[in-house]
Motif scaffolding. Structure first.
Motif, PDB file in Angstrom:
ATOM      1  N   LEU A   1       0.797  -1.235   0.000  1.00  0.00           N
ATOM      2  CA  LEU A   1       0.000   0.000   0.000  1.00  0.00           C
ATOM      3  C   LEU A   1       0.827   1.282   0.000  1.00  0.00           C
ATOM      4  O   LEU A   1       0.269   2.373  -0.132  1.00  0.00           O
ATOM      5  N   HIS A   2       2.149   1.170   0.146  1.00  0.00           N
ATOM      6  CA  HIS A   2       2.939   2.383   0.392  1.00  0.00           C
ATOM      7  C   HIS A   2       2.811   3.423  -0.721  1.00  0.00           C
ATOM      8  O   HIS A   2       2.851   4.615  -0.453  1.00  0.00           O
ATOM      9  N   ASP A   3       2.664   2.971  -1.960  1.00  0.00           N
ATOM     10  CA  ASP A   3       2.612   3.929  -3.071  1.00  0.00           C
ATOM     11  C   ASP A   3       1.225   4.061  -3.711  1.00  0.00           C
ATOM     12  O   ASP A   3       1.126   4.567  -4.836  1.00  0.00           O
ATOM     13  N   VAL A   4       0.202   3.642  -3.019  1.00  0.00           N
ATOM     14  CA  VAL A   4      -1.170   3.815  -3.528  1.00  0.00           C
ATOM     15  C   VAL A   4      -1.404   5.274  -3.929  1.00  0.00           C
ATOM     16  O   VAL A   4      -2.015   5.567  -4.962  1.00  0.00           O
ATOM     17  N   GLY A   5      -0.867   6.193  -3.144  1.00  0.00           N
ATOM     18  CA  GLY A   5      -1.055   7.628  -3.411  1.00  0.00           C
ATOM     19  C   GLY A   5      -0.416   8.107  -4.705  1.00  0.00           C
ATOM     20  O   GLY A   5      -0.746   9.184  -5.204  1.00  0.00           O
ATOM     21  N   ARG A   6       0.525   7.313  -5.255  1.00  0.00           N
ATOM     22  CA  ARG A   6       1.173   7.714  -6.515  1.00  0.00           C
ATOM     23  C   ARG A   6       0.172   7.798  -7.663  1.00  0.00           C
ATOM     24  O   ARG A   6       0.345   8.593  -8.590  1.00  0.00           O
ATOM     25  N   PHE A   7      -0.848   6.963  -7.616  1.00  0.00           N
ATOM     26  CA  PHE A   7      -1.810   6.921  -8.730  1.00  0.00           C
ATOM     27  C   PHE A   7      -2.647   8.201  -8.786  1.00  0.00           C
ATOM     28  O   PHE A   7      -2.630   8.892  -9.812  1.00  0.00           O
TER      29      PHE A   7
ATOM     30  N   ASN B   1       2.181  15.290  -0.689  1.00  0.00           N
ATOM     31  CA  ASN B   1       2.924  14.206  -0.052  1.00  0.00           C
ATOM     32  C   ASN B   1       2.239  12.884  -0.419  1.00  0.00           C
ATOM     33  O   ASN B   1       1.125  12.612   0.016  1.00  0.00           O
ATOM     34  N   HIS B   2       2.925  12.075  -1.221  1.00  0.00           N
ATOM     35  CA  HIS B   2       2.238  10.882  -1.732  1.00  0.00           C
ATOM     36  C   HIS B   2       1.997   9.838  -0.640  1.00  0.00           C
ATOM     37  O   HIS B   2       1.105   9.000  -0.774  1.00  0.00           O
ATOM     38  N   ALA B   3       2.775   9.874   0.440  1.00  0.00           N
ATOM     39  CA  ALA B   3       2.542   8.922   1.535  1.00  0.00           C
ATOM     40  C   ALA B   3       1.220   9.245   2.241  1.00  0.00           C
ATOM     41  O   ALA B   3       0.452   8.343   2.593  1.00  0.00           O
TER      42      ALA B   3
ATOM     43  N   LEU C   1       5.242   6.777   7.056  1.00  0.00           N
ATOM     44  CA  LEU C   1       6.661   7.032   7.351  1.00  0.00           C
ATOM     45  C   LEU C   1       7.600   6.605   6.214  1.00  0.00           C
ATOM     46  O   LEU C   1       8.807   6.817   6.308  1.00  0.00           O
ATOM     47  N   HIS C   2       7.052   6.027   5.155  1.00  0.00           N
ATOM     48  CA  HIS C   2       7.981   5.406   4.192  1.00  0.00           C
ATOM     49  C   HIS C   2       8.831   6.425   3.442  1.00  0.00           C
ATOM     50  O   HIS C   2       9.908   6.100   2.963  1.00  0.00           O
ATOM     51  N   ASN C   3       8.360   7.677   3.361  1.00  0.00           N
ATOM     52  CA  ASN C   3       9.153   8.654   2.589  1.00  0.00           C
ATOM     53  C   ASN C   3       9.715   9.790   3.441  1.00  0.00           C
ATOM     54  O   ASN C   3      10.171  10.779   2.887  1.00  0.00           O
TER      55      ASN C   3
ATOM     56  N   SER D   1      12.987  -2.172   1.717  1.00  0.00           N
ATOM     57  CA  SER D   1      12.464  -2.853   0.517  1.00  0.00           C
ATOM     58  C   SER D   1      12.249  -1.853  -0.612  1.00  0.00           C
ATOM     59  O   SER D   1      12.575  -2.129  -1.777  1.00  0.00           O
ATOM     60  N   ASP D   2      11.692  -0.712  -0.259  1.00  0.00           N
ATOM     61  CA  ASP D   2      11.436   0.344  -1.245  1.00  0.00           C
ATOM     62  C   ASP D   2      12.758   0.793  -1.874  1.00  0.00           C
ATOM     63  O   ASP D   2      12.901   0.864  -3.101  1.00  0.00           O
ATOM     64  N   LYS D   3      13.744   1.059  -1.032  1.00  0.00           N
ATOM     65  CA  LYS D   3      15.041   1.531  -1.542  1.00  0.00           C
ATOM     66  C   LYS D   3      15.684   0.485  -2.442  1.00  0.00           C
ATOM     67  O   LYS D   3      16.225   0.809  -3.495  1.00  0.00           O
TER      68      LYS D   3
END
Ligand SMILES: [Fe+2]
Length: 261
Positions: free
Chosen positions: A67-73, A89-91, A121-123, A145-147
């Motif tokens: 779910l971390h990048d759901v906001g990217r869409f 802030n996409h997070a 907190l991921h970004n 994992s993201d990095k």
């Protein structure tokens, strides 16, 4: 909480992304994020399986990876950019759309909370160390994992003659040898790079190499070494004394943290 919950959330993520992928025209950006998400969740599972973490942390990290990048869409749909500073802030968008779409329905409350904590907190540039230990463990796992996947994405992007899409590397300026002294100096001091100082493509590569200081799990470092990402990055930078010094500092740091393997 079981495997079935993870499957369910993965399906919800796919269903969420589908209408974006079906949009006419520029869907490269959306495909990139779907593929990134799938790989990040696989990496998170791998790190969790090779680390001493509780079941709760393990499940929350896998859900947060999905779910971390759901906001990217919605970010790209509305602003046509992945640059948070110029859009949102996409997070925070990820949390909002996860809640709005009830994507964590049926997941136990404690795991929901850990998941949403890691998403928001991921970004952030640095994690506050005052966080509860489990929140910290999940956030660290997702960030690692993201990095690790962004290393891969960036290397693929920069090794192309014509980069696939300007949003991949957030519009850095191409140049074979230019880099910013401030970025290099920060990394030589062992600090992680700051997106705001990035001008040139080489700054971006340096910043990504400096993420080693922000990888938390031993297995993440092992994956980094196995995949040879740092060598690939440094091989693509100019062979200048200062950059070579940074290379040996970073490779030394990796070797030291993995000593005893
Ligand atoms: Fe993200």
């Amino acid at each position: 909480m079981s495997e079935a919950h993870v499957e369910l959330v993965a399906k919800r993520f796919q269903a969420f992304a589908e209408p974006f992928l079906a949009e006419p025209g520029d869907n490269f950006a959306y495909r990139l994020k779907v593929e990134h998400t799938i790989r990040v969740s696989a990496i998170a599972t791998d790190i969790a399986d090779h680390s001493r973490v509780s079941e709760r942390v393990r499940f929350a990290a896998r859900l947060a990876a999905l779910l971390h990048d759901v906001g990217r869409f919605p970010q790209y749909k509305r602003y046509r950019t992945f640059r948070d500073a110029e859009s949102a802030n996409h997070a925070a968008l990820s949390v909002r759309h996860t809640l709005r779409g009830d994507m964590l329905a049926d997941v136990p409350e404690d795991i929901r909370r850990l998941t949403l904590g890691a998403v928001i907190l991921h970004n952030v540039r640095a994690l506050p160390l005052t966080l509860p230990p489990e929140t910290l463990a999940v956030a660290r796992l997702v960030r690692d994992s993201d990095k690790l996947d962004i290393f891969r994405v960036m290397i693929a992007h920069f090794s192309q003659e014509t980069p696939q899409h300007p949003e991949v590397a957030l519009h850095v300026k191409p140049h074979p040898t230019a880099y910013s002294q401030a970025v290099l100096d920060g990394l030589l001091r062992g600090e992680t790079g700051d997106y705001r100082h990035i001008v040139w493509v080489n700054d971006f590569k340096l910043m990504v190499a400096g993420w080693i200081y922000d990888l938390n799990y031993r297995h993440s470092l092992k994956l980094l070494r196995e995949r040879g990402y740092l060598d690939t990055i440094f091989d693509s930078l100019p062979a200048e004394p200062k950059l070579l010094a940074l290379r040996s500092q970073i490779m030394g740091h990796l070797a030291q943290r993995l000593a005893g393997d």
